[in-house]
Scaffold this motif. Sequence first.
Motif, PDB file in Angstrom:
ATOM      1  N   MET A  10       0.828  -1.203   0.000  1.00  0.00           N
ATOM      2  CA  MET A  10       0.000   0.000   0.000  1.00  0.00           C
ATOM      3  C   MET A  10       0.861   1.251   0.000  1.00  0.00           C
ATOM      4  O   MET A  10       0.589   2.177  -0.722  1.00  0.00           O
ATOM      5  N   GLY A  57      -8.408   6.880  -7.493  1.00  0.00           N
ATOM      6  CA  GLY A  57      -7.858   5.662  -6.900  1.00  0.00           C
ATOM      7  C   GLY A  57      -6.350   5.574  -7.082  1.00  0.00           C
ATOM      8  O   GLY A  57      -5.623   5.155  -6.180  1.00  0.00           O
ATOM      9  N   GLU A  61      -4.873   3.661  -3.763  1.00  0.00           N
ATOM     10  CA  GLU A  61      -5.727   2.472  -3.687  1.00  0.00           C
ATOM     11  C   GLU A  61      -5.413   1.480  -4.800  1.00  0.00           C
ATOM     12  O   GLU A  61      -5.656   0.288  -4.653  1.00  0.00           O
ATOM     13  N   ARG A  62      -4.906   1.971  -5.913  1.00  0.00           N
ATOM     14  CA  ARG A  62      -4.585   1.107  -7.049  1.00  0.00           C
ATOM     15  C   ARG A  62      -3.427   1.726  -7.813  1.00  0.00           C
ATOM     16  O   ARG A  62      -3.118   2.901  -7.631  1.00  0.00           O
TER      17      ARG A  62
END
Length: 154
Positions: free
Chosen positions: A1, A38, A43-44
């Motif tokens: 992350m 995102g 997040e991605r």
Amino acid sequence: MGRNLDIGDRLRSERERLGMSQTEFAERADVTRKTLFGYESGERSPSADALAAWAAIGLDVLYVVTGSRSFSPGPAVTSEQRALIADYDVCSPSDQAALRRTAAAMALGASAKAETKKPVRTAKQLFTGKVAQVITGNVTNKAPITFNVGGKKK
């Protein structure tokens, strides 16, 4: 992350350097604004296709992925510059060529003006002679000129 967050931060930094909104930037890579959010929030990770599309408009992909710059970025593009580019893009090729020639001439004139700023010299000129004498020459005066006719009596 954490790695994705770093990529997201750098992606946001590059988008801002290019002077683009999230909507404009997302459209260039054919992704939604939500998808871009995102990416930027970590997040991605962006796809290779998205990175390639953004690279075509000046994104430093190496910086986004690794944190190392592949070049020294210039200043951010202003909204006025983006509008000028958009106007240029819709012109015909011959009009684009004319705009490039005009811009080059204007830039040359601007640099010439900057280089030729010299101190203004003032020159005193003394004319003497008989009445009705003709004075000739190639002296150009831009300042007001005063002629005193006659002299002091002794």
